[in-house]
Design a protein around this motif. Sequence first.
Motif, PDB file in Angstrom:
ATOM      1  N   ARG A 121      12.340   0.349  -2.005  1.00 12.87           N
ATOM      2  CA  ARG A 121      13.398  -0.284  -1.206  1.00 12.87           C
ATOM      3  C   ARG A 121      14.620   0.640  -1.112  1.00 12.87           C
ATOM      4  O   ARG A 121      15.201   0.822  -0.040  1.00 12.87           O
ATOM      5  N   SER A 135       3.367  -3.364   1.849  1.00 14.45           N
ATOM      6  CA  SER A 135       3.778  -4.766   1.948  1.00 14.45           C
ATOM      7  C   SER A 135       2.696  -5.743   1.503  1.00 14.45           C
ATOM      8  O   SER A 135       2.975  -6.919   1.292  1.00 14.45           O
ATOM      9  N   ASP A 136       1.450  -5.269   1.340  1.00 15.49           N
ATOM     10  CA  ASP A 136       0.404  -6.127   0.774  1.00 15.49           C
ATOM     11  C   ASP A 136       0.687  -6.419  -0.696  1.00 15.49           C
ATOM     12  O   ASP A 136       0.337  -7.483  -1.201  1.00 15.49           O
ATOM     13  N   HIS A 176       3.968  -5.360  -2.256  1.00 16.29           N
ATOM     14  CA  HIS A 176       5.405  -5.647  -2.303  1.00 16.29           C
ATOM     15  C   HIS A 176       5.741  -6.460  -1.052  1.00 16.29           C
ATOM     16  O   HIS A 176       6.218  -5.922  -0.058  1.00 16.29           O
ATOM     17  N   THR A 177       5.474  -7.750  -1.105  1.00 21.13           N
ATOM     18  CA  THR A 177       5.561  -8.603   0.083  1.00 21.13           C
ATOM     19  C   THR A 177       6.966  -8.665   0.686  1.00 21.13           C
ATOM     20  O   THR A 177       7.110  -8.927   1.875  1.00 21.13           O
ATOM     21  N   ASP A 178       7.987  -8.392  -0.116  1.00 23.43           N
ATOM     22  CA  ASP A 178       9.354  -8.387   0.409  1.00 23.43           C
ATOM     23  C   ASP A 178       9.615  -7.192   1.328  1.00 23.43           C
ATOM     24  O   ASP A 178      10.637  -7.152   1.998  1.00 23.43           O
ATOM     25  N   LEU A 179       8.687  -6.233   1.397  1.00 22.35           N
ATOM     26  CA  LEU A 179       8.822  -5.082   2.295  1.00 22.35           C
ATOM     27  C   LEU A 179       8.170  -5.323   3.658  1.00 22.35           C
ATOM     28  O   LEU A 179       8.211  -4.456   4.524  1.00 22.35           O
ATOM     29  N   LEU A 180       7.601  -6.491   3.859  1.00 20.15           N
ATOM     30  CA  LEU A 180       6.949  -6.823   5.126  1.00 20.15           C
ATOM     31  C   LEU A 180       7.938  -6.632   6.276  1.00 20.15           C
ATOM     32  O   LEU A 180       9.039  -7.180   6.261  1.00 20.15           O
ATOM     33  N   ASP A 239       9.470  -3.846   6.923  1.00 18.35           N
ATOM     34  CA  ASP A 239      10.353  -2.712   6.641  1.00 18.35           C
ATOM     35  C   ASP A 239       9.639  -1.366   6.727  1.00 18.35           C
ATOM     36  O   ASP A 239      10.275  -0.339   6.943  1.00 18.35           O
ATOM     37  N   ASP A 284       5.442   0.599   7.401  1.00 17.29           N
ATOM     38  CA  ASP A 284       3.995   0.512   7.616  1.00 17.29           C
ATOM     39  C   ASP A 284       3.256   1.557   6.777  1.00 17.29           C
ATOM     40  O   ASP A 284       2.106   1.887   7.033  1.00 17.29           O
TER      41      ASP A 284
END
Length: 100
Positions: free
Chosen positions: A26, A50-51, A53-57, A59, A61
């Motif tokens: 992040r 993001s799979d 660290h779901t909070d990076l969805l 942000d 690819d």
Amino acid sequence: MRALRLKMIKVGIIGGAGYTAGELIRILLNHPQAELTFVQSSSNGGNLLSDVHTDLLGDTDIRFVAEADFSLIDVAFFCMGHGKSKEFLQKNTIPENVKI
């Protein structure tokens, strides 16, 4: 007046699936002089960050890599569990120009 052009620092993360790595990802994604080149995870290779660290969805690819290519980076961060970083360093050669 010429604008100052700063060099982007290419960064790799070893052991990218844990909480510490998630926080570091992040920070690096939002750093104006850092380019996150790879995030290594032997158990998540090929999966989107993001799979895990779901909070990076939305942000990034970027996908995890199973094998790190140190020729692509200037700096490596190790976010592995206790003792695992030492094991990794004993088994892998890191180029002298890469800062750890």
